[in-house]
Design an enzyme around this catalytic site. Structure first.
Site, PDB file in Angstrom:
ATOM      1  N   LYS A 196       0.855  -1.187   0.000  1.00 24.09           N
ATOM      2  CA  LYS A 196       0.000   0.000   0.000  1.00 24.09           C
ATOM      3  C   LYS A 196       0.895   1.243   0.000  1.00 24.09           C
ATOM      4  O   LYS A 196       1.652   1.473   0.943  1.00 24.09           O
ATOM      5  CB  LYS A 196      -0.920   0.005   1.215  1.00 24.09           C
ATOM      6  CG  LYS A 196      -1.892   1.179   1.257  1.00 24.09           C
ATOM      7  CD  LYS A 196      -2.813   1.052   2.456  1.00 24.09           C
ATOM      8  CE  LYS A 196      -3.800   2.198   2.529  1.00 24.09           C
ATOM      9  NZ  LYS A 196      -4.684   2.089   3.714  1.00 24.09           N
ATOM     10  N   LYS A 249      -2.173  -1.616  -3.764  1.00 18.35           N
ATOM     11  CA  LYS A 249      -2.992  -0.401  -3.753  1.00 18.35           C
ATOM     12  C   LYS A 249      -2.078   0.812  -3.878  1.00 18.35           C
ATOM     13  O   LYS A 249      -1.116   0.916  -3.109  1.00 18.35           O
ATOM     14  CB  LYS A 249      -3.796  -0.328  -2.453  1.00 18.35           C
ATOM     15  CG  LYS A 249      -4.664   0.912  -2.323  1.00 18.35           C
ATOM     16  CD  LYS A 249      -5.399   0.945  -0.992  1.00 18.35           C
ATOM     17  CE  LYS A 249      -6.257   2.202  -0.893  1.00 18.35           C
ATOM     18  NZ  LYS A 249      -6.943   2.308   0.415  1.00 18.35           N
TER      19      LYS A 249
END
Length: 326
Positions: A196, A249
């Site tokens: 992320k 992400k």
């Protein structure tokens, strides 16, 4: 021209049926996870200004949205919560009657076949907006893990089928796996936000979930967008700690990282087509600059082609409708 030697690749592109027969990447509604924002209150369906077509739903309005999701053949939703109260330790994240817990109960009561994935983080519930406990201006790691475990167990007790921890604390998969196992939930999968990035593409989400940090930023725990090899280290740690899915992400700007993980690991791979990516497409479409349907389906196909087995996307409902029409 008979003396030229070359390959006639166009032979396999001569008509729509032939192109469909040799298509390498097939996008279906089964690939989608639909993000849902649940908010406390009654009779609320509030559109998020920076995310046209995406809404916050109170529990009494959530069923109508889930009915549409099920009708479109989307198999899974991820629930994010917007609580009415926040504090320094994110108490509502792990409260038995927290908003994600209550939303999960509503969804499972009405649509037991729908796979409910719970976002497991503290940022929507802390008054400072960070993903863990703050001490002297620093987000501390190990104390935060204890609260994340409590959150995960509470979400599963409410009926969540999958836990998706998004906090990026070191050791979060190991801690949650141990906590779930000790609570008797050894069969609950963990969908780890393994990679992320501290991305600028999250802006609209922070409007949707009211989770903007009140000081500083998240760069001490989310990854530098310039780093690629670090992603492999992060993912490897989560695999070793017991993750069942790996997530990258954002999606669109990190397709190279997505492919790296696909080549390196054999777990199901998820990518998050995040709010900023969604908002850009919507804005361009509303201005008449692009063909929204064609762009969205091409973007989602590119994510699957890069290696995603599942795509968490705000486009899920529209894309499912368009695929039905195809």
């Amino acid at each position: 021209m008979t003396d030229l030697k070359f390959h006639r690749h166009r032979r396999l592109r001569q008509n729509a049926t032939l192109r469909r027969m040799v298509r390498e990447t097939i996008l279906t509604a089964d690939d989608f996870i639909y993000p849902v924002f649940a908010i406390e209150g009654e009779n609320i369906k509030t559109e998020i200004p920076s995310m046209p077509g995406v809404y916050q739903f109170s529990l009494d309005r959530l069923v109508e949205e889930m009915a549409e999701v099920v009708d479109l053949g989307i198999p899974s939703v991820m629930i994010f919560g917007i609580p009415s109260e926040k504090d320094a330790v994110g108490t509502q994240a792990y409260h038995t009657h927290g908003i994600v817990q209550e939303a999960t109960r509503v969804v499972k009561e009405h649509f037991p076949e729908l796979m409910v994935i719970a976002d497991t983080c503290l940022c929507e519930y802390t008054d400072h907006g960070h993903c863990g406990i703050v001490r002297d201006g620093d987000v501390v790691n190990d104390e935060s893990l204890e609260l994340l475990v409590k959150t995960a167990v509470s979400q599963v007790e409410a009926g969540a089928d999958v836990i998706a921890p998004s906090n990026m604390m070191d050791g979060f998969v190991a801690a949650i796996r141990k906590g779930l196992d000790e609570a008797g939930y050894e069969n609950i999968p963990i969908m780890s936000y393994a990679v992320k990035y501290a991305s600028a593409f999250y802006g609209p989400f922070r409007d949707a979930a009211d989770s903007t940090p009140q000081f500083g930023d998240r760069k001490t725990y989310q990854m530098d967008p310039a780093n690629r090899l670090e992603a492999l280290r992060e993912a490897e740690s989560d695999v070793e700690e017991g993750a069942d899915f790996l997530m990258v992400k954002p999606g669109l700007s990190y397709l190279d990282v997505l492919r790296d993980l696909k080549n390196q690991f054999n777990l199901p791979l998820v990518t998050y087509n995040v709010s900023g990516e969604y908002a850009m497409v919507k804005a361009a479409s509303q201005n008449g600059w692009i063909d929204e349907k064609a762009i969205v389906l091409e973007l989602l196909t590119s994510m699957k082609r890069a290696g995603a087995d599942l795509i968490l996307t705000y486009h899920a409902k529209d894309a499912a409708k368009w695929l039905k029409e195809a």
